[in-house]
Design a protein around this motif. Structure first.
Motif, short mmCIF file in Angstrom:
data_model
loop_
_atom_site.label_atom_id
_atom_site.label_comp_id
_atom_site.label_asym_id
_atom_site.label_seq_id
_atom_site.Cartn_x
_atom_site.Cartn_y
_atom_site.Cartn_z
N PRO A 70 4.81 10.17 17.47
CA PRO A 70 3.92 9.75 16.38
C PRO A 70 2.47 10.23 16.54
O PRO A 70 1.72 10.29 15.57
N HIS A 71 2.09 10.62 17.77
CA HIS A 71 0.71 11.06 18.00
C HIS A 71 0.55 12.58 18.08
O HIS A 71 -0.55 13.08 18.32
N HIS A 72 1.66 13.31 17.86
CA HIS A 72 1.58 14.78 17.98
C HIS A 72 0.68 15.40 16.92
O HIS A 72 -0.09 16.31 17.20
N ASP A 103 -4.95 13.27 34.86
CA ASP A 103 -4.00 12.15 34.77
C ASP A 103 -4.74 10.87 34.43
O ASP A 103 -5.59 10.42 35.18
N THR A 104 -4.42 10.27 33.27
CA THR A 104 -5.04 8.99 32.90
C THR A 104 -4.01 7.86 32.92
O THR A 104 -4.28 6.78 32.41
N ILE A 105 -2.84 8.12 33.49
CA ILE A 105 -1.74 7.15 33.41
C ILE A 105 -1.27 6.66 34.78
O ILE A 105 -0.93 5.49 34.95
N GLY A 145 -13.73 9.22 37.44
CA GLY A 145 -13.49 8.34 36.30
C GLY A 145 -14.81 7.97 35.67
O GLY A 145 -15.78 8.74 35.73
N GLU A 146 -14.85 6.75 35.08
CA GLU A 146 -16.08 6.39 34.38
C GLU A 146 -17.25 6.24 35.34
O GLU A 146 -18.40 6.44 34.94
N GLY A 147 -16.97 5.91 36.63
CA GLY A 147 -18.06 5.81 37.61
C GLY A 147 -18.80 7.12 37.75
O GLY A 147 -20.04 7.16 37.80
N1 LIG Z 1 -10.95 5.01 36.63
C1 LIG Z 1 -11.63 4.88 35.52
O1 LIG Z 1 -12.81 5.20 35.46
C2 LIG Z 1 -10.95 4.35 34.28
C3 LIG Z 1 -11.70 4.11 33.15
C4 LIG Z 1 -11.09 3.67 32.01
C5 LIG Z 1 -9.70 3.47 32.02
N2 LIG Z 1 -9.01 3.67 33.16
C6 LIG Z 1 -7.54 3.52 33.17
O2 LIG Z 1 -7.07 4.62 32.40
C7 LIG Z 1 -5.87 4.28 31.76
C8 LIG Z 1 -5.97 4.73 30.32
O3 LIG Z 1 -6.67 3.81 29.60
P1 LIG Z 1 -6.62 3.80 28.03
O4 LIG Z 1 -7.73 2.96 27.57
O5 LIG Z 1 -6.55 5.20 27.52
O6 LIG Z 1 -5.31 3.00 27.67
P2 LIG Z 1 -3.74 3.13 27.88
O7 LIG Z 1 -3.22 2.04 27.05
O8 LIG Z 1 -3.39 3.15 29.32
O9 LIG Z 1 -3.35 4.54 27.24
C9 LIG Z 1 -2.76 4.61 26.01
C10 LIG Z 1 -2.19 5.99 25.82
O10 LIG Z 1 -1.36 6.33 26.92
C11 LIG Z 1 -0.25 7.04 26.44
N3 LIG Z 1 0.86 6.81 27.36
C12 LIG Z 1 1.51 5.65 27.64
N4 LIG Z 1 2.46 5.86 28.58
C13 LIG Z 1 2.40 7.19 28.90
C14 LIG Z 1 3.12 8.02 29.81
N5 LIG Z 1 4.10 7.54 30.59
N6 LIG Z 1 2.79 9.33 29.87
C15 LIG Z 1 1.81 9.84 29.10
N7 LIG Z 1 1.09 9.11 28.23
C16 LIG Z 1 1.38 7.80 28.13
C17 LIG Z 1 0.02 6.49 25.06
O11 LIG Z 1 0.53 7.51 24.25
P3 LIG Z 1 1.61 7.18 23.10
O12 LIG Z 1 1.07 6.02 22.31
O13 LIG Z 1 1.70 8.45 22.32
O14 LIG Z 1 2.89 6.79 23.82
C18 LIG Z 1 -1.37 6.05 24.58
O15 LIG Z 1 -1.97 7.01 23.75
C19 LIG Z 1 -5.67 2.78 31.97
O16 LIG Z 1 -4.68 2.65 32.93
C20 LIG Z 1 -7.02 2.30 32.50
O17 LIG Z 1 -6.85 1.26 33.43
C21 LIG Z 1 -9.59 4.13 34.28
#
Ligand SMILES: NC(=O)c1ccc[n+]([C@@H]2O[C@H](COP(=O)([O-])OP(=O)(O)OC[C@H]3O[C@@H](n4cnc5c(N)ncnc54)[C@H](OP(=O)(O)O)[C@@H]3O)[C@@H](O)[C@H]2O)c1
Length: 137
Positions: free
Chosen positions: A8-10, A44-46, A82-84
């Protein structure tokens, strides 16, 4: 640039110049096909094994960044910017400039009143939010 997302997000990714690839079983094969076998960098954000996947795809640790999997990053010497790392006046100024020029898009997925904070967190935990979840006082 390749971006992993559910189907759905492509369309949104394509509109922003990103080649979408569906994640899940077979992700490595699909990335290889989409990239022609050459992946230069990986963000990698996951978590959930994406650092290992990047290594499997042949990406050097110095070209891998994760904001989730500090353990894997430490093991192989990848980055954890990351955000830091971005919390500086210089970065905020650049983001403000991009927003002013309409080059930075921050979609609002949904808004909730503060009394619905539990519902907002439940939505966040499902991890399919397209954009930010906003609590509106
Ligand atoms: N270290 C830092 O500085 C920092 C800062 C902010 C956030 N974070 C972390 O970063 C992560 C991302 O945060 P976010 O706010 O973007 O929210 P999120 O809810 O973790 O990310 C949502 C997105 O992830 C995608 N997704 C879900 N499962 C996936 C998978 N297995 N593989 C690839 N994509 C996947 C979804 O895509 P679809 O809907 O298309 O499935 C959705 O667009 C969180 O875990 C958060 O804790 C870290």
């Amino acid at each position: 640039m390749i971006g992993l997302a559910s189907e759905p997000h492509h369309a949104w990714l394509e509109k922003h110049g990103v080649l979408p690839v569906t994640y899940g079983p077979g992700t490595a094969v699909r990335i290889r096909e989409a990239s022609g076998g050459r992946v230069d960098a990986f963000i990698d954000t996951i978590g959930e094994g994406y650092v290992a996947l990047a290594v499997e795809l042949g990406v050097r640790p110095a070209r891998i960044d994760t904001i989730r999997d500090w353990k894997a990053a430490t093991e192989i010497g990848a980055h954890t910017y990351g955000e830091g790392a971005a919390a500086s006046a210089v970065v905020l100024g650049e983001l403000a400039r991009l927003a002013a020029r309409g080059r930075l898009e921050v979609p609002i997925a949904r808004t909730h009143p503060p009394e619905a904070v539990q519902e907002a967190f439940r939505a966040l935990e499902r991890r399919h939010t397209h954009g930010k979840i906003v609590l509106r006082p």
